[in-house]
Enzyme design. Structure first.
Site, PDB file in Angstrom:
ATOM      1  N   PHE A 167       0.840  -1.204   0.000  1.00  0.00           N
ATOM      2  CA  PHE A 167       0.000   0.000   0.000  1.00  0.00           C
ATOM      3  C   PHE A 167       0.872   1.251   0.000  1.00  0.00           C
ATOM      4  O   PHE A 167       2.030   1.217   0.373  1.00  0.00           O
ATOM      5  CB  PHE A 167      -1.032   0.003   1.126  1.00  0.00           C
ATOM      6  CG  PHE A 167      -0.515  -0.060   2.535  1.00  0.00           C
ATOM      7  CD1 PHE A 167       0.067   1.040   3.139  1.00  0.00           C
ATOM      8  CD2 PHE A 167      -0.682  -1.211   3.305  1.00  0.00           C
ATOM      9  CE1 PHE A 167       0.489   1.007   4.457  1.00  0.00           C
ATOM     10  CE2 PHE A 167      -0.258  -1.273   4.616  1.00  0.00           C
ATOM     11  CZ  PHE A 167       0.344  -0.156   5.197  1.00  0.00           C
ATOM     12  N   CYS A 168       0.285   2.345  -0.481  1.00  0.00           N
ATOM     13  CA  CYS A 168       0.980   3.628  -0.663  1.00  0.00           C
ATOM     14  C   CYS A 168       2.279   3.418  -1.458  1.00  0.00           C
ATOM     15  O   CYS A 168       3.372   3.743  -0.995  1.00  0.00           O
ATOM     16  CB  CYS A 168       1.270   4.273   0.690  1.00  0.00           C
ATOM     17  SG  CYS A 168       1.654   6.052   0.585  1.00  0.00           S
ATOM     18  N   PRO A 169       2.187   2.867  -2.673  1.00  0.00           N
ATOM     19  CA  PRO A 169       3.384   2.469  -3.418  1.00  0.00           C
ATOM     20  C   PRO A 169       4.139   3.656  -4.009  1.00  0.00           C
ATOM     21  O   PRO A 169       3.575   4.708  -4.290  1.00  0.00           O
ATOM     22  CB  PRO A 169       2.802   1.593  -4.532  1.00  0.00           C
ATOM     23  CG  PRO A 169       1.438   2.174  -4.772  1.00  0.00           C
ATOM     24  CD  PRO A 169       0.944   2.592  -3.409  1.00  0.00           C
ATOM     25  N   LYS A 180       7.967  -4.148   2.462  1.00  0.00           N
ATOM     26  CA  LYS A 180       7.934  -2.705   2.718  1.00  0.00           C
ATOM     27  C   LYS A 180       7.527  -2.406   4.151  1.00  0.00           C
ATOM     28  O   LYS A 180       6.578  -2.994   4.677  1.00  0.00           O
ATOM     29  CB  LYS A 180       6.948  -2.035   1.755  1.00  0.00           C
ATOM     30  CG  LYS A 180       6.737  -0.545   1.992  1.00  0.00           C
ATOM     31  CD  LYS A 180       5.836   0.056   0.932  1.00  0.00           C
ATOM     32  CE  LYS A 180       5.525   1.518   1.225  1.00  0.00           C
ATOM     33  NZ  LYS A 180       4.740   2.151   0.144  1.00  0.00           N
TER      34      LYS A 180
END
Length: 290
Positions: A167-169, A180
């Site tokens: 998420f939030c790449p 991550k």
């Protein structure tokens, strides 16, 4: 006032051949810095207060105030990105999260949805930009380097490069072993800017990823495209990855890193976000972004 927001997703023309690399410490700087640490925010507090305080400080740094590092945590919040807010059923998805007792907001910086809890440490650098220069690579590398250096007591294996399915790449995701734990974004004003990051220290990466994936499933209405496709097995906490014992332990290392990186850093201060200017800014941000 000219404002812009950017995530760590770079334009194709600015990407290097390989964005994933081991993070090396940058040179120390003579920049003076004030380090502010907000105590864990109250469960009933608006998460926008932290972003509003940074917005106010960014204006002040642009007017000549000393640069600032801000470290903060929220006990239970869900922060959506500007693009997330445009999904067809985003309002309904955010209302469902609010109904479960979680604070929700749309942040002004770049990036996508991120859940916050006491195990997630947020850090921002608020720096002057009188010449209006933009060097996204340098900004993100500086933040990634600080985060990685703060992790050295536990591991030296931090790398940058987009982690597919996280998420939030972005191109400057920070990871260990391909998982991550940190994302970086940026917010610019006319004469100053904010480089901001979330760092998952405690909790389980898959649990947080499940929260974000559910949000996108609801917010997209099963039809819209163009949002992150969050997959399990892509996120992890520093507790899981490197045995970091607590948010407090990582935060203490982060403060030591900032003091080494900025030898003229002032002693950290305890922040109260409840000033009239901050509350007014938070209300303006809510009207503008939510």
């Amino acid at each position: 006032m000219s404002l812009s927001s950017q995530s760590n997703q770079l334009p194709e023309s600015e990407k290097s051949v390989s964005t994933e690399k081991r993070i090396l410490p940058d040179k120390h700087t003579s920049l003076r810095l004030q380090i502010w640490e907000t105590p864990l925010m109250r469960p009933d507090s608006s998460v926008l207060d932290a972003f509003a305080w940074e917005e106010v400080m960014c204006r002040r740094v642009g007017a000549g105030h000393l640069p600032v590092a801000h470290i903060w945590r929220h006990p239970d919040a869900f922060v959506a990105g500007l693009r997330d807010r445009r999904l067809p059923r985003a309002v309904e998805a955010m209302e469902r999260i609010r109904g479960e007792g979680t604070a929700v907001c749309v942040r002004p910086s770049g990036g996508a949805a991120v859940p916050l809890n006491p195990g997630v440490v947020n850090v921002s650098l608020i720096l002057p930009n009188p010449g209006h220069a933009i060097n996204i690579h340098d900004d993100f590398r500086e933040m990634a380097s600080i985060i990685a250096e703060s992790l050295i007591p536990w591991t030296t294996q931090a790398e940058t490069g987009e982690v597919q399915g996280a998420f939030c790449p972005g191109d400057y995701d920070v990871s260990v072993g391909g998982l991550k734990f940190c994302g970086i974004a940026q917010r610019r004003q006319a004469k100053a800017y904010i480089i901001t990051a979330f760092i998952i220290v405690e909790d389980q990466g898959d649990r947080l990823a499940s929260e974000v994936r559910r949000f996108y499933e609801e917010a997209s209405g099963g039809v819209a495209k163009g949002y992150p496709e969050v997959k399990l097995g892509t996120m992890a906490s520093l507790q899981e990855l490197a045995g970091v014992p607590s948010s407090a332990a990582y935060t203490a290392s982060l403060v030591r890193t900032l003091r080494r990186r900025y030898p003229y850093a002032e002693i950290e201060r305890v922040l109260s976000v409840g000033t009239d200017e901050v509350l007014l800014t938070a209300e303006q941000m809510k009207l503008r972004y939510d």
